[in-house]
Design an enzyme around this catalytic site. Structure first.
Site, mmCIF file in Angstrom:
data_model
loop_
_atom_site.group_PDB
_atom_site.id
_atom_site.type_symbol
_atom_site.label_atom_id
_atom_site.label_comp_id
_atom_site.label_asym_id
_atom_site.label_seq_id
_atom_site.Cartn_x
_atom_site.Cartn_y
_atom_site.Cartn_z
ATOM 1 N N VAL A 11 -15.598 74.543 -39.259
ATOM 2 C CA VAL A 11 -16.776 73.856 -39.908
ATOM 3 C C VAL A 11 -17.293 72.947 -38.740
ATOM 4 C CG1 VAL A 11 -16.799 71.851 -41.489
ATOM 5 C CG2 VAL A 11 -15.367 73.709 -41.827
ATOM 6 N N ARG A 87 -3.839 71.843 -51.881
ATOM 7 C CA ARG A 87 -4.647 70.877 -51.301
ATOM 8 C C ARG A 87 -3.731 69.621 -50.712
ATOM 9 N NH1 ARG A 87 -10.159 71.203 -51.730
ATOM 10 N NH2 ARG A 87 -10.966 72.939 -53.170
ATOM 11 N N ASP A 147 -20.561 71.470 -53.698
ATOM 12 C CA ASP A 147 -20.324 72.290 -55.022
ATOM 13 C C ASP A 147 -21.477 72.406 -56.300
ATOM 14 O OD1 ASP A 147 -17.174 72.411 -54.830
ATOM 15 O OD2 ASP A 147 -17.531 70.173 -54.583
ATOM 16 N N ARG A 152 -26.350 74.344 -58.616
ATOM 17 C CA ARG A 152 -27.761 74.558 -58.825
ATOM 18 C C ARG A 152 -28.314 75.934 -58.349
ATOM 19 N NH1 ARG A 152 -29.261 68.750 -55.757
ATOM 20 N NH2 ARG A 152 -28.365 67.537 -57.322
ATOM 21 N N HIS A 174 -13.622 66.284 -55.373
ATOM 22 C CA HIS A 174 -13.877 67.738 -54.793
ATOM 23 C C HIS A 174 -12.531 68.294 -54.981
ATOM 24 C CE1 HIS A 174 -15.533 70.838 -52.205
ATOM 25 N NE2 HIS A 174 -14.354 70.565 -51.175
ATOM 26 N N THR A 219 -14.414 78.487 -45.026
ATOM 27 C CA THR A 219 -15.808 78.072 -45.426
ATOM 28 C C THR A 219 -16.359 77.388 -44.238
ATOM 29 O OG1 THR A 219 -15.194 76.194 -46.660
ATOM 30 C CG2 THR A 219 -15.201 77.980 -47.821
#
Length: 304
Positions: A11, A87, A147, A152, A174, A219
């Protein structure tokens, strides 16, 4: 502007590359637990920058080199071992990293804005405020921005309207308790009322991050561009409104926790937190997110 990027994993490296293509600063300092990894990234990015109209200085260093940073982007994290790690477990593993780095970073740059990317991002945004003593407006978690962008994009395909013209938000945590604020989603002043289609798209959105992990093991690009969106609004004082994790200021009776709400982002950080009028179900979902994140903080503390 001087930017310090903490963590040069997948990331962090994606964010650094995006900044090399779109240089928003005079200096980009890379920090990593492995100094050699940061130095390698700095060299590689400097070579890439030679093909861009930029004179941004890219270099690796130590916390002392971060002195007087304008923005600190925190991505340092253990790898997320999906699906064999929750998480919460990731938060327990990441908490020592945050506590090791953040107080010293804050001392070196007492006027910086912190963009928190590491997960669990809501709990870590809150913990960053506590560890640094910073004004909460200067701590921004990436929250549900990525998200909301995914949501969208799905709506755009269905409605045949450009995603940038759609005002639809995923709010709250999140994480698994996030929710689509369907009652306020609109374009051109026309609302998209909840439907089977919008509910299906939200469920696809909520699962999308996990699906990317399943397919490629991590990701990086989506969250990198979401981070650049926040940074761009800070650098140019654009005052864009976006759903990011902020310290909730009593909205719906919720306080002392960070969650995603529409917030206006400018050169000073969060210039305003907006308070949308939600449906009763959405209000309940927001309060549920608050309870879950607070419980996560308690359990992470107990797990140390």
């Amino acid at each position: 502007m001087k930017i310090t990027l903490v963590g040069t994993g997948r990331v962090g490296s994606a964010i650094a590359f995006a900044l090399t293509i779109n240089p928003l600063a005079n200096e980009l300092l890379l920090l990593n637990r492995s100094r050699e990894k940061a130095e390698g990234d700095a060299l590689d990015l400097t070579h890439a920058a030679a093909l861009v109209d930029s004179n941004m200085k890219i270099y690796a260093g130590d916390i002392a080199d971060s002195k007087d940073s304008d923005v600190i982007i925190f991505t340092a994290s253990v790898p997320f071992r999906y699906p064999n790690q929750t998480r919460l477990e990731m938060g327990i593993d990441n908490m020592p990293i945050l506590r090791d780095w953040m107080p010293s970073l804050a001392k070196a740059s007492p006027n910086a804005i912190v963009i928190m990317v590491s997960n669990p991002v809501d709990a870590f945004a809150y913990e960053t405020i506590r560890l640094t003593g910073f004004d909460p407006k200067r701590v921004i978690g990436t929250g549900t921005l990525v998200d909301s962008i995914r949501y969208r994009a799905l709506l755009s395909t269905e409605l045949k309207i450009h995603a940038q013209d759609i005002r639809a938000y995923i709010l709250g945590e999140h994480g698994d308790t996030q929710f689509a604020a369907s009652s306020i989603a609109m374009t051109g002043g026309e609302r998209f009322y909840p439907s089977d289609t919008s509910r299906r798209m939200f469920e696809e959105t909520k699962a999308m991050g996990y699906e990317v992990f399943r397919l490629k093991g991590h990701t990086s690009y989506g969250i990198a561009m979401a981070t650049i969106t926040i940074l761009d609004s800070i650098a140019y004082d654009l005052r864009h409104t976006m759903p990011v994790s902020v310290l909730v200021d009593g909205y719906l009776g919720v306080e002392d926790v960070c969650l995603s709400l529409p917030a206006v982002i400018g050169r000073e950080g969060v210039t305003r937190i907006l308070h949308p009028t939600l449906s009763e179900d959405e209000e309940a979902a927001f309060r549920n997110s608050a309870a879950i994140v607070k419980q996560t903080l308690v359990e992470m503390e107990a797990g140390q």
